[in-house]
Scaffold this active site. Structure first.
Site, PDB file in Angstrom:
ATOM      1  CE1 TYR A 109      -7.943   7.953   1.175  1.00 14.23           C
ATOM      2  CE2 TYR A 109      -7.233   6.712   3.227  1.00 14.23           C
ATOM      3  CZ  TYR A 109      -6.953   7.455   2.292  1.00 14.23           C
ATOM      4  OH  TYR A 109      -5.644   8.025   2.117  1.00 14.23           O
TER       5      TYR A 109
ATOM      6  CE  LYS B  56      -5.088   3.462   8.311  1.00 15.62           C
ATOM      7  NZ  LYS B  56      -5.062   4.702   8.399  1.00 15.62           N
TER       8      LYS B  56
ATOM      9  CG  ASP C  99      -8.831  -1.611   2.452  1.00 23.82           C
ATOM     10  OD1 ASP C  99      -8.245  -1.705   3.492  1.00 23.82           O
ATOM     11  OD2 ASP C  99      -8.945  -0.181   1.973  1.00 23.82           O
TER      12      ASP C  99
HETATM   13  C1  LIG Z   1      -9.574   1.265   4.757  1.00 28.40           C
HETATM   14  C2  LIG Z   1      -8.441   2.162   4.351  1.00 28.40           C
HETATM   15  N1  LIG Z   1      -7.585   1.343   3.343  1.00 28.40           N
HETATM   16  C3  LIG Z   1      -6.324   1.885   3.024  1.00 28.40           C
HETATM   17  C4  LIG Z   1      -5.499   3.170   3.578  1.00 28.40           C
HETATM   18  C5  LIG Z   1      -4.195   3.354   3.251  1.00 28.40           C
HETATM   19  O1  LIG Z   1      -3.589   3.018   4.010  1.00 28.40           O
HETATM   20  P1  LIG Z   1      -1.879   4.042   4.124  1.00 28.40           P
HETATM   21  O2  LIG Z   1      -2.366   5.373   4.653  1.00 28.40           O
HETATM   22  O3  LIG Z   1      -1.176   3.037   4.933  1.00 28.40           O
HETATM   23  O4  LIG Z   1      -1.417   4.137   2.639  1.00 28.40           O
HETATM   24  C6  LIG Z   1      -6.347   3.557   4.544  1.00 28.40           C
HETATM   25  C7  LIG Z   1      -5.785   4.764   5.456  1.00 28.40           C
HETATM   26  O5  LIG Z   1      -6.260   5.363   6.175  1.00 28.40           O
HETATM   27  C8  LIG Z   1      -7.471   3.027   5.091  1.00 28.40           C
HETATM   28  O6  LIG Z   1      -8.323   3.672   5.877  1.00 28.40           O
END
Ligand SMILES: Cc1ncc(COP(=O)(O)O)c(C=O)c1O
Length: 448
Positions: free
Chosen positions: A148, A277, A250
């Site tokens: 994700y 986050k 990421d």
């Molecule tokens: C690994 C990862 N990347 C990107 C995101 C996306 O972040 P946002 O919810 O702030 O758009 C998340 C969200 O849970 C995530 O877990």
């Protein structure tokens, strides 16, 4: 109605939800908080405790999906943000809090040479992919099956792949998440199996000249919260060097794992990193950072600006202030303490698994862990994948924890710790887990 809810009681949350359903699809703006028969509405929160409007207090191990590293209403953040709000919240001129926060983050990891702020992790990953395309002049990206990365069309491909559509492991299908995803998007995303060097390199080689970046979460939650092997990450690094592509991390979730994120664990460094986050101190945030020569493509001084980039609320001073204070308090010592406490929780829960004799396992890193309905911890997305039956059982377990034990967790049976937690909360958690394992033992055994 859920068994553990009192059907004779009139819940204020239910009243609110009945109205919300008329106004908001499903009554919620993020499916994360969707809950049957109704989600509970918050009244207030402090530290690691959240009280709902029906007066029930719970310990929060979800921390707004891993984003609140110091729990709720952390006093230094409340104070700093309150002062900033009095001075204004958003401007069409530059602000000092942006510079202060950029300085702090760029000092935190050697690969963070230049940084830009955005408003979410989704946006950070999207900008990182667009920067990779602009820099390399190539269009495709490669990502792991099941990982994700937020909801940008390209980044979400195969996040929800399932046995009916995931295809041969030697050539996993590019599976859309949202109905209507353009075919071109699917064609431009190469899917590989996480931690599988041989298959991944073979798949990448089939698109040698077309891949702008290989996108990796070093501990992907949906893949099973398993760590990226050194060998795997190093192989991706080498492949990207040899094929004029970028290795992009990421670290939206995993930045919490070490002072400099999970990249500290590897001998090789990513070219770009997406953050989010915890760096927002409880406010909406995202950032992408990395090599100066790549980030230069965003610089409006350039005659030929390869990647024009803006955002109305990007680097707003409220988020920048909250984020800076959160990260100042998340220093080397704080990281060590929270990781040690989380390890204690993992040890105690592992013991409870043994005492109850349930076939379950735990994976994780730093201040996060996830429990699995299988005796052997999963190593791949396909092993970590939950069938409908497993999902239904996990929902029952989460409801038990929520209603009977007053604990909140992430919907994969995952916990994300905050620095304000102590041994007291760990003991409450592991005692509750033992009761839960015993209660659901026959159903857990059946799932195997
Ligand atoms: C690994 C990862 N990347 C990107 C995101 C996306 O972040 P946002 O919810 O702030 O758009 C998340 C969200 O849970 C995530 O877990």
């Amino acid at each position: 109605m859920n068994e553990s809810l009192n059907s004779n009681k009139q819940y204020k949350s239910e009243e609110l939800y009945n109205e919300a359903r008329h106004l908001i699809p499903g009554g919620v703006s993020r499916n994360t908080v969707f809950h049957k028969p109704f989600p509970h509405y918050v009244k207030q929160a402090s530290g690691c405790y959240v009280t709902d409007i029906d007066g029930v207090e719970r310990i929060d191990f979800a921390n707004n999906m891993a984003s609140l590293i110091h729990g709720h209403a952390f006093p230094p953040i409340v104070e700093g943000v309150t002062e900033q709000i009095k001075r204004g919240t958003a401007f069409t001129i530059a602000t000092e809090p942006e510079l202060d926060f950029a300085r702090l983050l760029c000092n935190r990891a050697s690969s963070f040479e230049k940084i830009r702020f955005v408003n979410s992790g989704t946006e950070a990953v999207m900008a990182m992919i667009k920067a990779s395309r602009a820099f390399t002049g190539k269009e495709k990206i490669a990502k792991a099956e099941g990982a994700y990365h937020g909801t940008y069309d390209f980044a979400e491909v195969s996040q929800k792949a399932k046995p009916e559509n995931w295809g041969d492991i030697n050539k996993p299908n590019s599976v859309p998440v949202a109905s209507g995803t353009p075919k071109n998007v699917l064609n431009d995303v190469v899917i590989f199996p996480y931690n599988d060097v041989e298959r991944t390199l073979s798949l990448l080689n089939q698109h040698k000249d077309e891949i702008a970046c290989v996108l990796i979460d070093p501990v992907p939650h949906r893949v099973g919260l398993v760590k990226g092997n050194d060998e795997f990450i190093e192989a991706l690094y080498k492949w990207t060097r040899e094929n004029d592509a970028l290795l992009v991390f990421d670290e939206v979730v995993t930045f919490r794992v070490n002072y400099s994120g999970t990249q500290e664990n590897y001998t090789v460094k990513p070219d770009l990193t997406a953050l989010g986050k915890i760096i927002g101190g409880g406010f909406p945030v995202g950032a992408f950072t990395g090599r100066s020569d790549i980030m230069e493509i965003l610089d409006p001084h350039q005659k030929n600006l390869l990647f024009p980039h803006s955002g109305t609320f990007s680097a707003n001073p409220v988020t920048m202030t909250a984020g800076r204070i959160a990260m100042e308090h998340f220093d080397e010592q704080a990281v060590q303490n929270i990781n040690a406490l989380t390890q204690k929780a993992i040890d105690q829960i592992s013991e409870a698994i043994g005492v109850a004799g349930v076939p379950m396992s735990i994976t994780g890193a730093g201040s996060m862990f996830r429990m699995h309905l299988r005796a052997e911890p999963p190593t791949t997305y396909r092993e970590a994948y939950q069938t409908k039956e497993a999902e239904a059982l996990i929902t029952k377990m989460l409801d038990y924890l929520f209603y009977e034990e007053n604990l909140m967790m992430i919907n994969t049976l995952a916990c994300m710790f905050s620095t304000v937690m102590t041994q007291k909360e760990v003991d409450i958690l592991s005692d509750a887990m033992l009761r839960m394992f015993k209660k659901f033992k026959p159903e857990i055994e059946q799932i195997q």
